[in-house]
Scaffold this motif. Structure first.
Motif, short mmCIF file in Angstrom:
data_model
loop_
_atom_site.label_atom_id
_atom_site.label_comp_id
_atom_site.label_asym_id
_atom_site.label_seq_id
_atom_site.Cartn_x
_atom_site.Cartn_y
_atom_site.Cartn_z
N ALA A 1 9.21 -4.81 -2.41
CA ALA A 1 9.82 -5.81 -3.30
C ALA A 1 10.75 -6.72 -2.51
N ASN A 2 11.53 -6.14 -1.60
CA ASN A 2 12.43 -6.96 -0.79
C ASN A 2 11.69 -7.78 0.25
N ILE A 3 10.57 -7.28 0.73
CA ILE A 3 9.74 -8.08 1.64
C ILE A 3 9.19 -9.30 0.89
N GLU A 4 8.76 -9.08 -0.34
CA GLU A 4 8.28 -10.21 -1.15
C GLU A 4 9.40 -11.23 -1.35
N GLU A 5 10.61 -10.75 -1.62
CA GLU A 5 11.74 -11.67 -1.77
C GLU A 5 12.03 -12.40 -0.47
N ALA A 6 11.91 -11.69 0.65
CA ALA A 6 12.14 -12.32 1.96
C ALA A 6 11.15 -13.44 2.19
N ILE A 7 9.90 -13.19 1.87
CA ILE A 7 8.85 -14.20 2.06
C ILE A 7 9.16 -15.45 1.23
N GLY A 8 9.72 -15.23 0.06
CA GLY A 8 10.07 -16.36 -0.80
C GLY A 8 11.48 -16.88 -0.57
N GLY A 9 12.12 -16.41 0.48
CA GLY A 9 13.50 -16.79 0.77
C GLY A 9 13.69 -18.29 0.94
N ILE B 1 3.65 5.89 -2.96
CA ILE B 1 4.90 6.45 -3.46
C ILE B 1 4.85 6.63 -4.98
N VAL B 2 4.31 5.66 -5.69
CA VAL B 2 4.17 5.79 -7.15
C VAL B 2 3.28 6.98 -7.48
N ASN B 3 2.17 7.11 -6.76
CA ASN B 3 1.28 8.26 -7.00
C ASN B 3 1.97 9.58 -6.68
N LEU B 4 2.75 9.61 -5.60
CA LEU B 4 3.49 10.82 -5.25
C LEU B 4 4.53 11.14 -6.32
N TYR B 5 5.22 10.14 -6.81
CA TYR B 5 6.20 10.35 -7.88
C TYR B 5 5.53 10.98 -9.10
N GLN B 6 4.38 10.46 -9.47
CA GLN B 6 3.66 11.01 -10.62
C GLN B 6 3.30 12.47 -10.39
N TYR B 7 2.83 12.78 -9.20
CA TYR B 7 2.50 14.17 -8.84
C TYR B 7 3.74 15.07 -8.89
N LEU B 8 4.81 14.63 -8.27
CA LEU B 8 6.03 15.45 -8.21
C LEU B 8 6.61 15.70 -9.60
N SER B 9 6.59 14.70 -10.43
CA SER B 9 7.17 14.87 -11.77
C SER B 9 6.24 15.66 -12.69
N ARG B 10 4.96 15.45 -12.60
CA ARG B 10 4.02 16.17 -13.47
C ARG B 10 3.73 17.59 -13.00
N ASP C 1 0.83 -1.21 0.00
CA ASP C 1 0.00 0.00 0.00
C ASP C 1 0.86 1.26 0.00
N PHE C 2 1.97 1.21 0.73
CA PHE C 2 2.89 2.34 0.77
C PHE C 2 3.52 2.56 -0.61
N ALA C 3 3.90 1.48 -1.28
CA ALA C 3 4.49 1.59 -2.62
C ALA C 3 3.52 2.26 -3.59
N VAL C 4 2.24 1.93 -3.48
CA VAL C 4 1.24 2.57 -4.34
C VAL C 4 1.21 4.07 -4.08
N SER D 1 13.57 3.87 -3.71
CA SER D 1 13.66 3.31 -2.35
C SER D 1 12.28 2.94 -1.80
N GLY D 2 11.27 3.75 -2.09
CA GLY D 2 9.94 3.51 -1.54
C GLY D 2 9.25 2.28 -2.09
N THR D 3 9.57 1.92 -3.33
CA THR D 3 8.97 0.70 -3.90
C THR D 3 9.84 -0.53 -3.62
N SER D 4 11.10 -0.30 -3.33
CA SER D 4 12.01 -1.40 -3.03
C SER D 4 11.69 -2.08 -1.71
N ILE D 5 11.09 -1.35 -0.78
CA ILE D 5 10.76 -1.92 0.53
C ILE D 5 9.90 -3.17 0.36
#
Length: 117
Positions: free
Chosen positions: A47-55, A18-27, A13-16, A41-45
């Motif tokens: 992604a790495n949790i998903e990798e951890a779960i599949g560790g 961050i993506v929306n904020l990025y779109q706002y900041l750039s546009r 949910d945080f990554a979503v 960094s905000g979307t990597s959090i």
């Protein structure tokens, strides 16, 4: 995604946000450098949790979780910097800073549990 995996849900949910904020900041704000760092960094959090779960091992899980924690710390930094350089208002940044601080506490708690077991 499991219903009861709170860090998985919160980081996604945080990554979503961050993506929306990025779109706002750039546009709207025409800010491309800091916002790109925040996006990475905000979307990597999550992604790495998903990798951890599949560790493949407990050590692999802990390693990926540690990377998530570092990315969350970096995200915290970029949010504060965007606020302090007036790209984000206090209100906008407070909501996201609250989210990232909660994520940091959850990850830290998981790390502590793993270290103590």
């Amino acid at each position: 995604m499991k219903k009861d995996n709170i860090i998985q849900i919160k980081s996604y949910d945080f990554a979503v946000k961050i993506v929306n904020l990025y779109q706002y900041l750039s546009r709207e704000r025409k800010e491309f450098v800091l916002s790109k760092q925040l996006l990475r960094s905000g979307t990597s959090i999550g992604a790495n949790i998903e990798e951890a779960i599949g560790g493949q091992s407990r050590k692999d899980f802990y390693s990926k979780l540690t990377i998530s924690y570092k990315e969350a710390r970096e995200t915290h930094y970029w949010l504060r910097l965007l606020r302090d350089t007036d790209y984000l208002s206090q209100k906008e940044s407070d909501l996201l800073l609250d989210d990232i601080e909660e994520i940091l506490k959850i990850i830290g708690s998981i790390q502590k549990t793993i270290r103590n077991s």
